[in-house]
Design a protein around this motif. Structure first.
Motif, short mmCIF file in Angstrom:
data_model
loop_
_atom_site.label_atom_id
_atom_site.label_comp_id
_atom_site.label_asym_id
_atom_site.label_seq_id
_atom_site.Cartn_x
_atom_site.Cartn_y
_atom_site.Cartn_z
N ARG A 193 0.83 -1.21 0.00
CA ARG A 193 0.00 0.00 0.00
C ARG A 193 0.86 1.26 0.00
O ARG A 193 0.54 2.24 -0.67
N LEU A 194 1.96 1.21 0.74
CA LEU A 194 2.87 2.37 0.78
C LEU A 194 3.45 2.67 -0.60
O LEU A 194 3.43 3.82 -1.06
N ILE A 195 3.98 1.63 -1.26
CA ILE A 195 4.58 1.83 -2.58
C ILE A 195 3.54 2.36 -3.56
O ILE A 195 3.80 3.29 -4.34
N ALA A 196 2.34 1.77 -3.54
CA ALA A 196 1.29 2.21 -4.46
C ALA A 196 0.88 3.66 -4.21
O ALA A 196 0.67 4.44 -5.15
N GLN A 197 0.79 4.04 -2.94
CA GLN A 197 0.39 5.42 -2.60
C GLN A 197 1.49 6.42 -2.92
O GLN A 197 1.21 7.51 -3.44
N LEU A 198 2.74 6.07 -2.64
CA LEU A 198 3.84 7.01 -2.87
C LEU A 198 4.11 7.24 -4.35
O LEU A 198 4.51 8.33 -4.75
N THR A 199 3.89 6.21 -5.17
CA THR A 199 4.24 6.31 -6.60
C THR A 199 3.02 6.51 -7.50
O THR A 199 3.17 6.96 -8.64
N GLY A 200 1.82 6.16 -7.02
CA GLY A 200 0.65 6.20 -7.87
C GLY A 200 0.68 5.12 -8.94
O GLY A 200 0.05 5.25 -9.99
N GLN A 201 1.40 4.03 -8.68
CA GLN A 201 1.58 2.95 -9.64
C GLN A 201 1.27 1.61 -8.98
O GLN A 201 0.72 1.56 -7.89
N VAL A 202 1.59 0.53 -9.68
CA VAL A 202 1.35 -0.81 -9.13
C VAL A 202 2.52 -1.19 -8.23
O VAL A 202 3.68 -0.96 -8.57
N ALA A 203 2.21 -1.78 -7.10
CA ALA A 203 3.24 -2.28 -6.19
C ALA A 203 3.23 -3.80 -6.20
O ALA A 203 2.16 -4.43 -6.23
N VAL A 204 4.41 -4.39 -6.19
CA VAL A 204 4.57 -5.85 -6.09
C VAL A 204 5.50 -6.12 -4.91
O VAL A 204 6.62 -5.62 -4.88
N VAL A 205 5.00 -6.89 -3.95
CA VAL A 205 5.83 -7.23 -2.79
C VAL A 205 5.85 -8.75 -2.64
O VAL A 205 4.81 -9.39 -2.56
N GLN A 206 7.04 -9.30 -2.63
CA GLN A 206 7.21 -10.74 -2.45
C GLN A 206 7.32 -11.06 -0.96
O GLN A 206 7.96 -10.34 -0.20
N TYR A 207 6.65 -12.13 -0.56
CA TYR A 207 6.85 -12.62 0.81
C TYR A 207 8.30 -13.09 0.95
O TYR A 207 8.90 -13.57 -0.02
N PRO A 208 8.87 -12.97 2.14
CA PRO A 208 10.24 -13.48 2.33
C PRO A 208 10.34 -14.93 1.87
O PRO A 208 9.52 -15.77 2.22
N SER A 209 11.32 -15.20 1.06
CA SER A 209 11.48 -16.51 0.44
C SER A 209 12.04 -17.52 1.43
O SER A 209 13.05 -17.26 2.10
N LEU A 210 11.38 -18.68 1.51
CA LEU A 210 11.92 -19.73 2.38
C LEU A 210 13.28 -20.20 1.91
O LEU A 210 14.10 -20.66 2.69
N ARG A 211 13.54 -20.08 0.59
CA ARG A 211 14.83 -20.51 0.07
C ARG A 211 15.97 -19.68 0.65
O ARG A 211 17.10 -20.12 0.71
N THR B 23 12.50 -14.52 9.15
CA THR B 23 11.80 -13.44 8.46
C THR B 23 10.36 -13.30 8.92
O THR B 23 9.56 -12.61 8.29
N GLY B 24 10.01 -13.98 10.03
CA GLY B 24 8.72 -13.72 10.65
C GLY B 24 7.63 -14.72 10.35
O GLY B 24 6.53 -14.60 10.89
N ARG B 25 7.86 -15.69 9.49
CA ARG B 25 6.82 -16.69 9.26
C ARG B 25 6.69 -17.59 10.49
O ARG B 25 7.69 -17.97 11.10
N VAL B 26 5.46 -17.94 10.80
CA VAL B 26 5.20 -18.84 11.92
C VAL B 26 4.33 -19.99 11.41
O VAL B 26 3.26 -19.77 10.84
N GLU B 27 4.79 -21.23 11.62
CA GLU B 27 4.04 -22.42 11.26
C GLU B 27 3.83 -23.26 12.51
O GLU B 27 4.76 -23.44 13.31
N GLN B 28 2.60 -23.75 12.69
CA GLN B 28 2.29 -24.57 13.86
C GLN B 28 1.68 -25.89 13.41
O GLN B 28 0.78 -25.91 12.57
N ARG B 29 2.16 -26.99 13.96
CA ARG B 29 1.64 -28.31 13.64
C ARG B 29 1.54 -29.14 14.93
O ARG B 29 2.39 -29.02 15.82
N PHE B 30 0.49 -29.98 15.00
CA PHE B 30 0.35 -30.87 16.15
C PHE B 30 0.98 -32.23 15.82
O PHE B 30 0.94 -32.69 14.68
#
Length: 339
Positions: free
Chosen positions: A111-129, A154-161
């Motif tokens: 949202r920040l990129i789109a608002q600051l530039t008036g264009q399309v923003a693309v943000v990738q989630y932190p890559s597990l690789r 990078t902040g991902r949280v996974e929970q499994r029983f």
């Protein structure tokens, strides 16, 4: 001197065309810019720029507009990028720091990129690789039941029983937790399976089955989340009256929907240091030949890039402003990521 002056003329044409969306003539240039020469000299310079393929004349106008080659020279010759204002920087930092989790961070960055530039923003989630394991937690929840919590750097949280055959005492759980965290240290998540296999082989026989079960749960959880994900924001900006595409808007929107292909382009660009700019026909993606793509990696505080963010708009974009926005959001995004 003539080469420097022609660069000044090109710079003036780009700036005027970006601002007014109208082809630029020599008379207008001499009136608006302190070029220090006569309109006749400016006309000669424009003729030389046109011959070099840096500007072109649309059929409907006597003025000139920059070509992809002209924009490329303009970007390459940028002496400095216009910095964001102090209020803008403060707003970015505050907005991102208020995010409650990784999903919120990524959405807010877009949202920040789109608002600051008036264009399309693309943000990738932190890559597990490119991510590592920050912490593995083992929490007993009921008799014969264990909650396995995986937290990436990078902040991902996974929970499994996990069902376990016996109740586990605190010492056994603590020892197992410490062994797994030590085994994961220094490894990317893609290497965790091999590291955990070595760990389970070295475990005492009475704990081997449990350790193997934990390792399998963790690697399975990471495999489920291994697909690269991106978030697109601001597509509606492309429909604004100032966004003109000769081939129409549809090819651009279709290209943005091809997320695997788009991510390939952005990944290739992010291999360059700092902010990378791909202009017009430099984009080897069908549908993006009338756009420019401004891309930066972002990552943890040690400078490693774990993902990508971009701004995509028409070739007639405010390059200094877009580069500044992408650079600033990438920088602040790196600061607010855990790790």
């Amino acid at each position: 001197m003539s080469e420097e002056r022609r660069l000044d003329v090109l710079r003036a044409i780009v700036e005027d065309y970006v601002r007014t969306r109208e082809p630029v003539g020599s008379r207008i240039l001499t009136e608006r810019h302190k070029l220090g020469v006569s309109p006749a000299t400016v006309r000669n310079d424009m003729a030389a720029l046109e011959e070099a393929g840096l500007i072109a004349q649309p059929h409907t106008s006597a003025g000139r507009i920059p070509t992809d080659k002209g924009y490329r020279l303009f970007v390459d010759q940028l002496a400095e990028v216009r910095p964001l204002t102090v209020p803008q920087k403060r707003a970015i930092e505050t907005f991102l720091s208020e995010a409650v989790d990784l999903d919120d961070v990524v959405a807010r960055a877009g949202r920040l990129i789109a608002q600051l530039t008036g264009q399309v923003a693309v943000v990738q989630y932190p890559s597990l690789r490119r991510s590592g394991l920050r912490h593995l937690e083992l929490v007993p929840t009921a008799e014969g039941r264990l909650l396995v919590v995986v937290i990436t750097d990078t902040g991902r949280v996974e929970q499994r029983f996990l069902d376990v055959p016996v109740n586990l005492d605190d010492w056994t759980l603590g020892d197992l937790r410490a062994r797994f965290n030590a085994a994961a240290a220094g490894h990317r998540l893609t290497e965790i399976g091999t590291a955990f296999a070595r760990l389970t082989e070295a475990m005492p026989e009475e704990q081997r089955a449990l350790a193997t079960a934990v390792a399998e749960v963790v690697t399975a959880a990471l495999a489920e989340e291994s697909e690269e994900r991106i978030v697109l924001t601001g597509q509606a900006n492309l429909a604004r009256s100032g966004m003109r595409f000769e081939q129409g808007l549809r090819p651009v929107l279709e290209a943005l929907e091809e997320q695997v292909v788009l991510l390939g382009l952005l990944t290739e660009m992010s291999d360059e240091a700092g902010v990378a700019v791909s202009i017009g026909h430099e984009n080897r993606v069908a549908g993006l030949s009338e756009t420019s793509v401004v891309t930066s990696g972002y990552g943890s505080s040690d400078g490693d890039s774990v993902a990508i963010l971009s701004s995509i708009g028409p070739t007639r974009m405010d390059y200094p402003g877009t580069i500044a926005a992408v650079r600033a959001v990438a920088r602040y995004l790196s600061r607010v990521l855990p790790g």
